[in-house]
Enzyme design. Structure first.
Site, short mmCIF file in Angstrom:
data_model
loop_
_atom_site.label_atom_id
_atom_site.label_comp_id
_atom_site.label_asym_id
_atom_site.label_seq_id
_atom_site.Cartn_x
_atom_site.Cartn_y
_atom_site.Cartn_z
N SER A 55 0.80 -1.23 0.00
CA SER A 55 0.00 0.00 0.00
C SER A 55 0.83 1.27 0.00
O SER A 55 0.31 2.34 -0.30
CB SER A 55 -0.96 0.01 1.20
OG SER A 55 -0.22 0.11 2.40
N HIS A 95 1.16 4.24 6.77
CA HIS A 95 0.55 5.12 5.77
C HIS A 95 0.99 6.56 5.99
O HIS A 95 1.48 6.93 7.06
CB HIS A 95 -0.97 5.02 5.79
CG HIS A 95 -1.49 3.79 5.09
ND1 HIS A 95 -2.80 3.43 5.14
CD2 HIS A 95 -0.88 2.86 4.33
CE1 HIS A 95 -2.99 2.32 4.44
NE2 HIS A 95 -1.81 1.95 3.95
N ASP A 133 -8.02 6.29 4.55
CA ASP A 133 -8.10 5.14 5.46
C ASP A 133 -9.30 5.13 6.39
O ASP A 133 -9.32 4.33 7.33
CB ASP A 133 -6.84 5.09 6.33
CG ASP A 133 -5.61 4.76 5.53
OD1 ASP A 133 -5.73 4.34 4.38
OD2 ASP A 133 -4.50 4.93 6.08
#
Length: 189
Positions: A55, A95, A133
């Protein structure tokens, strides 16, 4: 198969075997102390993590080893790469911070002496993901600082594949641990 090793163990005697076991335990204890010491210095529960998904490509690839810190005197900024953990989820997520929102404390009449007193909410997104997210937050609207494990400060590419292999193939993990324990017992130094 292990006949020679068993003969060697019998020849060495109980005292020597116990000494080898004690050496092995001290190596494990030293590793744990180093891990906990790194956690104290970096102010994070997990100073080193492995990237488990794609990701964050092209910034980080699966198997990269990340080094984290969680500075108490700095706020998170848009663009920072963070590792966070949602309550109830086992695996931390790596992230990038997409948005930050600062809110003053709710104490009426109190003046915030430092920007760190303000509450900060974060929204994150993987570089290789199409959307943010919010769905990963499991009912939370924003991430708070208590959810953040740390900020990425450095990385080693592909070194974490050893960890991924041991998680994907538990037999490999037990074989490596058994082999190391056996080597510690038969070592003659």
């Amino acid at each position: 198969m292990f006949a020679d090793e068993l003969k060697t163990l019998r020849r060495l005697g109980v005292r020597h075997v116990l000494l080898q076991v004690l050496n092995f335990v001290s190596v494990l204890a030293s590793g744990l102390m180093i891990w906990k010491g790194l956690g104290l210095v970096t102010n994070t529960e997990s100073p080193i993590v492995v990237v488990l998904s794609g990701s964050m490509e092209p910034a980080f690839y699966r198997g990269d080893l990340l080094f984290l810190t969680n500075p108490t005197d700095a706020r998170y900024q848009t663009g920072d790469i963070t590792v966070y953990k949602i309550p109830g989820a086992d695996i931390p997520i790596v992230h990038r911070v997409l948005e930050t929102h600062d809110f003053p404390p709710n104490n009426k009449g109190a003046v915030a002496a430092s920007p760190l007193v303000q509450k900060q909410y974060l929204l994150t997104k993987g570089d290789n993901n199409a959307i943010d997210d919010i769905e990963l937050y499991q009912g939370l609207e924003w991430l708070e600082r208590k959810h953040i494990v740390g900020k990425v400060r450095g990385f080693l590419p592909y070194v974490g594949y050893v960890t991924i292999a041991m998680n994907d193939f538990p037999q490999l993990k037990y074989a490596l641990l058994g082999g190391l324990g056996l080597l510690a017992l038969i070592q003659r130094e």
